[in-house]
Scaffold this active site. Structure first.
Site, PDB file in Angstrom:
ATOM      1  N   SER A   1       0.821  -1.228   0.000  1.00 35.36           N
ATOM      2  CA  SER A   1       0.000   0.000   0.000  1.00 35.36           C
ATOM      3  C   SER A   1       0.842   1.259   0.000  1.00 35.36           C
ATOM      4  O   SER A   1       1.675   1.449   0.887  1.00 35.36           O
ATOM      5  CB  SER A   1      -0.851   0.059   1.268  1.00 35.36           C
ATOM      6  OG  SER A   1      -1.726  -1.005   1.323  1.00 35.36           O
TER       7      SER A   1
ATOM      8  N   HIS B   1      -3.773   0.285  -4.557  1.00 33.92           N
ATOM      9  CA  HIS B   1      -3.215  -1.023  -4.913  1.00 33.92           C
ATOM     10  C   HIS B   1      -3.449  -1.301  -6.400  1.00 33.92           C
ATOM     11  O   HIS B   1      -4.070  -2.302  -6.754  1.00 33.92           O
ATOM     12  CB  HIS B   1      -3.904  -2.148  -4.144  1.00 33.92           C
ATOM     13  CG  HIS B   1      -3.698  -2.114  -2.669  1.00 33.92           C
ATOM     14  ND1 HIS B   1      -2.725  -2.830  -2.041  1.00 33.92           N
ATOM     15  CD2 HIS B   1      -4.345  -1.446  -1.698  1.00 33.92           C
ATOM     16  CE1 HIS B   1      -2.798  -2.615  -0.740  1.00 33.92           C
ATOM     17  NE2 HIS B   1      -3.766  -1.775  -0.509  1.00 33.92           N
TER      18      HIS B   1
ATOM     19  N   HIS C   1      -5.768  -8.975  -1.050  1.00 29.88           N
ATOM     20  CA  HIS C   1      -5.724  -9.305   0.373  1.00 29.88           C
ATOM     21  C   HIS C   1      -6.845 -10.279   0.743  1.00 29.88           C
ATOM     22  O   HIS C   1      -7.877 -10.322   0.087  1.00 29.88           O
ATOM     23  CB  HIS C   1      -5.919  -8.028   1.209  1.00 29.88           C
ATOM     24  CG  HIS C   1      -4.930  -6.968   0.884  1.00 29.88           C
ATOM     25  ND1 HIS C   1      -5.059  -6.172  -0.230  1.00 29.88           N
ATOM     26  CD2 HIS C   1      -3.792  -6.582   1.512  1.00 29.88           C
ATOM     27  CE1 HIS C   1      -4.039  -5.329  -0.268  1.00 29.88           C
ATOM     28  NE2 HIS C   1      -3.253  -5.560   0.769  1.00 29.88           N
TER      29      HIS C   1
ATOM     30  N   TYR D   1      -8.940  -9.920   3.048  1.00 27.37           N
ATOM     31  CA  TYR D   1     -10.209  -9.234   3.366  1.00 27.37           C
ATOM     32  C   TYR D   1     -11.032  -8.874   2.128  1.00 27.37           C
ATOM     33  O   TYR D   1     -12.196  -8.512   2.241  1.00 27.37           O
ATOM     34  CB  TYR D   1      -9.972  -7.969   4.210  1.00 27.37           C
ATOM     35  CG  TYR D   1      -9.071  -6.930   3.575  1.00 27.37           C
ATOM     36  CD1 TYR D   1      -9.516  -6.120   2.542  1.00 27.37           C
ATOM     37  CD2 TYR D   1      -7.765  -6.763   4.034  1.00 27.37           C
ATOM     38  CE1 TYR D   1      -8.671  -5.181   1.968  1.00 27.37           C
ATOM     39  CE2 TYR D   1      -6.923  -5.830   3.469  1.00 27.37           C
ATOM     40  CZ  TYR D   1      -7.383  -5.035   2.430  1.00 27.37           C
ATOM     41  OH  TYR D   1      -6.560  -4.120   1.859  1.00 27.37           O
ATOM     42  N   GLU D   2     -10.430  -8.978   0.960  1.00 26.14           N
ATOM     43  CA  GLU D   2     -11.203  -8.690  -0.248  1.00 26.14           C
ATOM     44  C   GLU D   2     -12.149  -9.838  -0.597  1.00 26.14           C
ATOM     45  O   GLU D   2     -13.004  -9.677  -1.471  1.00 26.14           O
ATOM     46  CB  GLU D   2     -10.252  -8.373  -1.408  1.00 26.14           C
ATOM     47  CG  GLU D   2      -9.518  -7.056  -1.164  1.00 26.14           C
ATOM     48  CD  GLU D   2      -8.462  -6.776  -2.207  1.00 26.14           C
ATOM     49  OE1 GLU D   2      -8.824  -6.389  -3.317  1.00 26.14           O
ATOM     50  OE2 GLU D   2      -7.267  -6.960  -1.903  1.00 26.14           O
TER      51      GLU D   2
ATOM     52  N   ALA E   1       2.799  -2.272   4.144  1.00 26.48           N
ATOM     53  CA  ALA E   1       2.561  -1.279   5.198  1.00 26.48           C
ATOM     54  C   ALA E   1       2.185  -2.057   6.457  1.00 26.48           C
ATOM     55  O   ALA E   1       1.598  -3.133   6.374  1.00 26.48           O
ATOM     56  CB  ALA E   1       1.421  -0.366   4.794  1.00 26.48           C
TER      57      ALA E   1
ATOM     58  N   MET F   1      -2.164  -6.694   7.238  1.00 21.01           N
ATOM     59  CA  MET F   1      -3.231  -7.506   6.641  1.00 21.01           C
ATOM     60  C   MET F   1      -2.779  -8.216   5.366  1.00 21.01           C
ATOM     61  O   MET F   1      -3.605  -8.578   4.533  1.00 21.01           O
ATOM     62  CB  MET F   1      -4.437  -6.613   6.317  1.00 21.01           C
ATOM     63  CG  MET F   1      -4.966  -5.803   7.487  1.00 21.01           C
ATOM     64  SD  MET F   1      -6.253  -4.655   6.964  1.00 21.01           S
ATOM     65  CE  MET F   1      -6.375  -3.599   8.415  1.00 21.01           C
ATOM     66  N   SER F   2      -1.460  -8.380   5.208  1.00 23.67           N
ATOM     67  CA  SER F   2      -1.004  -8.997   3.952  1.00 23.67           C
ATOM     68  C   SER F   2       0.189  -9.909   4.227  1.00 23.67           C
ATOM     69  O   SER F   2       0.252 -10.554   5.255  1.00 23.67           O
ATOM     70  CB  SER F   2      -0.622  -7.902   2.948  1.00 23.67           C
ATOM     71  OG  SER F   2       0.447  -7.113   3.439  1.00 23.67           O
TER      72      SER F   2
ATOM     73  N   ASN G   1       1.917   3.556  11.081  1.00 27.87           N
ATOM     74  CA  ASN G   1       1.254   4.065  12.289  1.00 27.87           C
ATOM     75  C   ASN G   1       1.652   3.219  13.480  1.00 27.87           C
ATOM     76  O   ASN G   1       2.086   2.083  13.321  1.00 27.87           O
ATOM     77  CB  ASN G   1      -0.279   3.975  12.118  1.00 27.87           C
ATOM     78  CG  ASN G   1      -0.737   2.563  11.780  1.00 27.87           C
ATOM     79  OD1 ASN G   1      -0.662   2.137  10.630  1.00 27.87           O
ATOM     80  ND2 ASN G   1      -1.169   1.837  12.781  1.00 27.87           N
TER      81      ASN G   1
ATOM     82  N   HIS H   1      -7.106   4.494   6.392  1.00 27.30           N
ATOM     83  CA  HIS H   1      -6.347   4.030   5.223  1.00 27.30           C
ATOM     84  C   HIS H   1      -5.591   5.202   4.583  1.00 27.30           C
ATOM     85  O   HIS H   1      -4.479   5.034   4.071  1.00 27.30           O
ATOM     86  CB  HIS H   1      -7.294   3.377   4.210  1.00 27.30           C
ATOM     87  CG  HIS H   1      -6.581   2.766   3.034  1.00 27.30           C
ATOM     88  ND1 HIS H   1      -5.586   1.832   3.170  1.00 27.30           N
ATOM     89  CD2 HIS H   1      -6.711   2.973   1.704  1.00 27.30           C
ATOM     90  CE1 HIS H   1      -5.127   1.483   1.966  1.00 27.30           C
ATOM     91  NE2 HIS H   1      -5.796   2.166   1.059  1.00 27.30           N
TER      92      HIS H   1
HETATM   93  N1  HPA Z   1      -3.152  -2.749  11.515  1.00 27.22           N
HETATM   94  C1  HPA Z   1      -3.294  -3.599  10.480  1.00 27.22           C
HETATM   95  N2  HPA Z   1      -2.819  -3.371   9.269  1.00 27.22           N
HETATM   96  C2  HPA Z   1      -2.150  -2.220   9.073  1.00 27.22           C
HETATM   97  C3  HPA Z   1      -1.959  -1.284  10.098  1.00 27.22           C
HETATM   98  C4  HPA Z   1      -2.483  -1.564  11.394  1.00 27.22           C
HETATM   99  O1  HPA Z   1      -2.357  -0.794  12.371  1.00 27.22           O
HETATM  100  N3  HPA Z   1      -1.262  -0.246   9.567  1.00 27.22           N
HETATM  101  C5  HPA Z   1      -1.019  -0.557   8.251  1.00 27.22           C
HETATM  102  N4  HPA Z   1      -1.563  -1.749   7.948  1.00 27.22           N
END
Ligand code: HPA
Length: 280
Positions: free
Chosen positions: A30, A61, A83, A85-86, A113, A211-212, A235, A247
């Site tokens: 991402s 993406h 991903h 979640y998709e 990320a 998440m990947s 973050n 996001h």
């Molecule tokens: N959690 C899950 N996936 C992420 C995060 C997070 O804090 N930051 C970037 N991808």
């Protein structure tokens, strides 16, 4: 998963770039797509034109395979990924990863990320992934095994290749780029985690959450691709910060670290390519 989609996609790519023999594959996470814009002699193929490649639905993406050179080294770069979640299942990237193997790539440099579970590893930091914990509700290789790519049961020891990571660390030091190390934990998303979940993950030994990554790495290890994983901290994880997680913030902060990431990957690929065989 047993089908010929990876062979079909590899054939499509060879038809378009007959003399192109990539040594390394790169997956850009991402907000990290700009590396692909710096490739020389580049041509791209949309995932939609490649059998077995996913068509991602997420902003940031763009799904394309970019073939070109980085510091003179031929690489195949996936700009974007799909991903769990998709909704496609954990095996969504398996065929694409196998295509990279069929093209002759020796290693997969996967970027992503991630949220940081350590307050001292702030947004904008780069982290070399040392290992992972899979908390996705699935794994990519459930179902019949395709023996053409790898064995039914296989080891995940040294999944994030120590020798390659040592080279990555030496490269970062030479470039004066700060590079942390940590364990990545994969969550299904698409919601960010709760503060209580993050506390649990710290107890489990995680340094990063995302998440990947994990499905691609499992698929890569199955077919014998060596893996380097680099996370960009976008973050601090939930509960470690009062900043609301979005996001947009992920994309913005990923862009912040892009300069260092691009410099690191360029230099790493160059170092790797200097040896006839990748050091073990
Ligand atoms: N959690 C899950 N996936 C992420 C995060 C997070 O804090 N930051 C970037 N991808």
């Amino acid at each position: 998963m047993v089908n010929d989609l990876a062979f079909e996609a590899a054939q499509t790519i060879r038809t378009r770039r007959p003399d192109f023999l990539p040594r390394a594959a790169i997956i850009l996470g991402s907000g990290l797509g700009s590396l692909a814009d710096r490739m020389e002699d580049a041509s791209s193929i949309g995932f939609g034109d490649l059998a077995g490649f996913p068509v991602s639905t997420v902003q940031g993406h763009a799904g394309e395979l970019v073939l070109g050179k980085l510091s003179g080294v031929p690489v195949a770069c996936l700009k974007g990924r799909a991903h769990y979640y998709e909704g496609y299942g954990a095996g969504v990237m398996t065929s694409a990863v196998r295509t990279l193997k069929l093209l002759g790539c020796e290693l997969l440099l996967a970027t992503c990320a991630a949220g940081s579970l350590r307050v001292e590893v702030e947004a904008g930091s780069l982290v070399a992934i040392t290992d992972h914990i899979n908390l996705l509700p699935g794994t990519p290789l459930i179902g019949p095994n395709d023996d053409r790519f790898g064995p039914r049961f296989f080891s995940m020891a040294n999944a994030y290749d120590q020798a390659l990571r040592d080279i990555l660390k030496a490269t970062a030091a030479a470039k004066q780029i700060s590079l942390h190390e940590g364990v990545y934990l994969a969550c299904p998303g698409p919601n960010f985690e709760t503060a209580a979940e993050i506390r649990m993950m710290r107890t489990l030994g995680a340094d990063l959450v995302g998440m990947s990554m994990v499905p691609e790495v499992i698929s890569a290890r199955h077919c014998g691709l060596r893996v380097v994983g680099v996370a960009v901290v976008t973050n601090l994880a939930e509960g470690l910060t009062t900043v609301a997680l979005t996001h947009e913030q992920t994309l913005e902060n990923a862009a912040m670290a892009t300069t260092d990431l691009v410099a690191l990957i360029h230099a790493f690929v160059q170092r790797i390519a200097q040896s006839a065989t990748i050091p073990t």
